[in-house]
Every structure is written in C-alpha cells, then in structure tokens.
Scaffold this active site. Structure first.
Site, PDB file in Angstrom:
ATOM      1  N   ASN A  24       6.269  -7.532   6.936  1.00 40.80           N
ATOM      2  CA  ASN A  24       5.713  -6.832   5.772  1.00 40.80           C
ATOM      3  C   ASN A  24       4.276  -7.306   5.568  1.00 40.80           C
ATOM      4  O   ASN A  24       4.042  -8.445   5.166  1.00 40.80           O
ATOM      5  CB  ASN A  24       6.578  -7.135   4.546  1.00 40.80           C
ATOM      6  CG  ASN A  24       6.070  -6.462   3.276  1.00 40.80           C
ATOM      7  OD1 ASN A  24       4.959  -5.945   3.235  1.00 40.80           O
ATOM      8  ND2 ASN A  24       6.897  -6.467   2.248  1.00 40.80           N
TER       9      ASN A  24
ATOM     10  N   CYS B 149       2.210  -4.040  -2.497  1.00 42.77           N
ATOM     11  CA  CYS B 149       2.555  -3.291  -1.282  1.00 42.77           C
ATOM     12  C   CYS B 149       2.234  -1.802  -1.390  1.00 42.77           C
ATOM     13  O   CYS B 149       2.213  -1.106  -0.375  1.00 42.77           O
ATOM     14  CB  CYS B 149       4.033  -3.468  -0.952  1.00 42.77           C
ATOM     15  SG  CYS B 149       4.419  -5.164  -0.552  1.00 42.77           S
TER      16      CYS B 149
ATOM     17  N   HIS C 130       5.985   2.275   3.899  1.00 38.15           N
ATOM     18  CA  HIS C 130       5.622   0.863   3.794  1.00 38.15           C
ATOM     19  C   HIS C 130       6.679   0.074   4.563  1.00 38.15           C
ATOM     20  O   HIS C 130       7.880   0.336   4.428  1.00 38.15           O
ATOM     21  CB  HIS C 130       5.587   0.433   2.326  1.00 38.15           C
ATOM     22  CG  HIS C 130       5.538  -1.053   2.159  1.00 38.15           C
ATOM     23  ND1 HIS C 130       4.607  -1.830   2.821  1.00 38.15           N
ATOM     24  CD2 HIS C 130       6.314  -1.903   1.449  1.00 38.15           C
ATOM     25  CE1 HIS C 130       4.817  -3.095   2.508  1.00 38.15           C
ATOM     26  NE2 HIS C 130       5.849  -3.167   1.686  1.00 38.15           N
TER      27      HIS C 130
END
Ligand code: ACO
Length: 321
Positions: free
Chosen positions: A278, A113, A248
C-alpha cells in the site's frame, strides 16, 4: 465544453525491496499470513536519503515525457502526499522548482490513501473551469518513515513510491466525473498522532501509523461499494461499460470485493498490491502507469479509479483514455 484528458503517465519505485521473508525476521509474522490476508508479497522501500520529492520528480519527468510536454507547458502542479518532505514549503513547490516550472499554482493535497483521487478531481476542476490547460498531478509517499517497524499489524502493509499523470485540456472527454468524500468522525480508527497544534515537543513523539485494521477493512468494503454505484449513476453508465478498474492498492480482499460489486472479472482489475504494497496516495497512479505502459489499458477504453483511506476519505474517478 472543455474536458481534461490523460496525456501521459509515469511512475517510480525505489530500488530496495522488502520481502515477506525479510519481515518474518523483524516481527512475529509469516509470508503465508501476509499473502492470505493482504495479497502482498513485497514492497519497495526508499533509500535513507531518498525523499517524497525525489521520487515525485522522477515520476513527473516520466509522465511529462510520455505526454510530450515541457516545463513551460505546465500551468498547475497538484501533489498528493501524507509524507511531505517538510511542513512547508509544500512538496509540490519543491517538485515544481526541480522541474524548472515557475509561476503557476503548486500545492499539496492531504487525503491519505484517497489523495490521488482528490488531486485528480481538483486538477480536473481547474481544467474544466479554464483556470489551467496542462496540469501535473502526482501521488508520492515515503510511508516507510511513518511505520512502526515493531507493529506487525501495520508494518507488513505499506511501501514507498510515486506516480504521476499529465492532464491536458481537450474538447473531448477525458475525465467524465470525479467524486470526493470525507467523514472526519473516524479519526481514531486510522491516524498518525504527532500534533503541531498542541506543543512543538509532540512533533517528535510516536510519529507512526495507528490502525484498527479490521474496522477499517469493513468500512472500506462498504464505502467503496457505494462510491461505485454513485459514480456509475452520475455518468449514466452500466457496470459493463467499465474496461478497467484501477483501485487503491490496500488489500487484495478489499479490491476483490469491489470487483465483485462491479461484476468485473479480476482480469480487468489492475493489481499491483502484491509487488508494491500500500503506497497510499501513490498507489493508483503507480498501478495506472504500469497498466498503460504494459499495453493493457488502451486508448478509447473506460477506466474507473477508486480509493478509501485515513480521514476517512474516499473517492472515485471515471475516465476515457
Ligand atoms: N502476522 C501474523 N498475525 C497477525 C499479523 C501479522 N502481520 N497482524 C495481525 N495478526 C494477528 C492479530 O494479532 C490477530 O490475532 P488474534 O486473533 O490472536 O488477536 C489476528 O491476526 C487477526 O487480526 P485482524 O486484525 O483481525 O486481521 P484481519 O483479517 O483484519 O487482517 C489487515 C489485518 C490485513 C490489516 C486488514 O484488517 C486490513 O487490510 N485492513 C485494512 C487496511 C487498509 O485498507 N487501510 C486503508 C488505508 S491506509 C491509509 O489510509 C494510510
């Protein structure tokens, strides 16, 4: 001194939307639980034949158009992904070919990520050193292909998509600083296990995300608090200098904790996790493009990006638009 400036942004989301109501029919969960714990209402899922490079190419074309640059202008392609089309060639090379860019360096970055921050930091260093003048930086993922759709602890979280920026050399900032960190001691808390190091048969076995969610959650909140301090101290900036936080997009509760630490209102946080879920390395450039295109992020404003993910990896970027 040469700096790297954001010259244009772009993004792409697949057409299909998977809602929490859809997930209620797949696993033992509820829309209320998902929204309360994560803030996620829906996520986009790639079509059966849609790949990371397909999405990356569309996002990249859109960023190049916004930056008014052509294929001949790009002299570096850096692509962050955890879900490459192939083990090799890199997805960056596949994208490079489809964009009719030839000869310049093109490579993937795998930092889960945090991948986009790593890619941006790498491209920034190429430009600052004079090794590149115009870089295409992409984050693209098909997380849906590494999800165990029977695991309610992970399948509710992730989505697919791509985002891109064009960075250009300039005599004015631009990117003030980027910060990249990792600690590989936490592999077991968040990983996808197939191993090409051990035996080729293992490649096909159980290729899904395994996550100890609440442990990852605690580490993410603590670590992101520290990276915010490190970034501001490094560039001698105050919290009040930040116009926009583009985090993020993993979980609204993690994002709120970072915003609180920064003493920034949630009105100044770009939040797309509700609609995108996500999307790992794609999440920051996707959110960034949304807020640039809808006019929230304006020229001259200061933006802080931050991420935490598998590895563990974490990082940040502070920049002026
Ligand atoms: N629906 C309903 N109940 C659920 C679900 C679900 N989808 N998932 C878990 N539960 C249950 C659990 O079984 C548990 O039940 P129990 O108390 O009876 O055992 C209860 O809910 C609480 O589970 P926790 O895992 O403690 O829930 P938590 O509040 O931590 O929320 C979540 C889980 C949303 C996953 C959270 O931990 C999180 O967001 N973690 C961080 C994720 C992240 O940021 N990942 C980083 C990047 S990913 C990457 O790098 C690829």
């Amino acid at each position: 001194m040469t700096h790297a400036c954001i010259a244009g942004t772009g993004s792409y989301l697949p057409e299909k939307i998977l809602t929490n109501a859809d997930l209620e029919r797949m696993v033992q969960t509820s829309d209320q639980w998902i929204q309360e714990r994560t803030g996620i209402r829906g996520r986009h899922i790639a079509g059966d034949n849609e790949t990371t490079s397909d999405m990356a190419v569309i996002a990249a074309r859109s960023a190049m158009q916004a930056a008014k640059v052509g294929s001949n202008d790009i002299d570096l392609v850096v692509l962050a992904t955890t879900t490459p089309d192939k083990i090799f060639p890199s997805t960056a090379c596949l994208v490079q070919a489809r964009l009719d860019i030839h000869g310049c360096a093109a490579f993937d970055i795998q930092a889960a990520c945090s991948g986009f921050i790593y890619a941006l930091g790498t491209a920034n260093n190429f430009i600052r050193s004079g090794a590149a003048q115009c870089a295409l930086v992409i984050g693209a993922e098909v997380m849906s292909r590494i999800i165990d759709w029977t695991d309610r602890g992970t399948c509710i979280l992730f989505g697919d998509g791509a985002g891109a920026v064009v960075l250009k050399a300039s005599d004015k900032p631009g990117i003030y600083s980027t910060h990249m960190h990792a600690d590989g001691a936490y592999e077991e808390l968040l990983h996808v296990s197939p191993s090409i190091a051990r035996h080729s048969e293992a490649l096909g076995r159980d290729p899904f995300i395994k996550m100890q969610g609440s442990e990852v959650f605690k580490m993410a909140v603590q670590t992101l608090g520290r990276i915010v301090d490190e970034t501001l101290e490094h560039s001698n900036r105050a919290k009040s200098d930040i116009d926009w936080l583009v985090p993020h997009q993993a979980n609204t509760r993690i994002i709120s904790a970072t915003a609180k630490k920064l003493e920034i209102s949630m009105d100044n946080v770009v939040l797309t996790v509700g609609e995108h879920g996500n999307t790992s390395a794609a999440s920051i450039p996707l959110a960034f493009d949304v807020a640039v295109r809808d006019g929230r992020i304006k020229e001259g404003q200061i933006v802080l990006m931050e991420a935490f993910g598998g590895g563990f990896t974490w990082g940040s970027a502070l920049l002026k638009m």
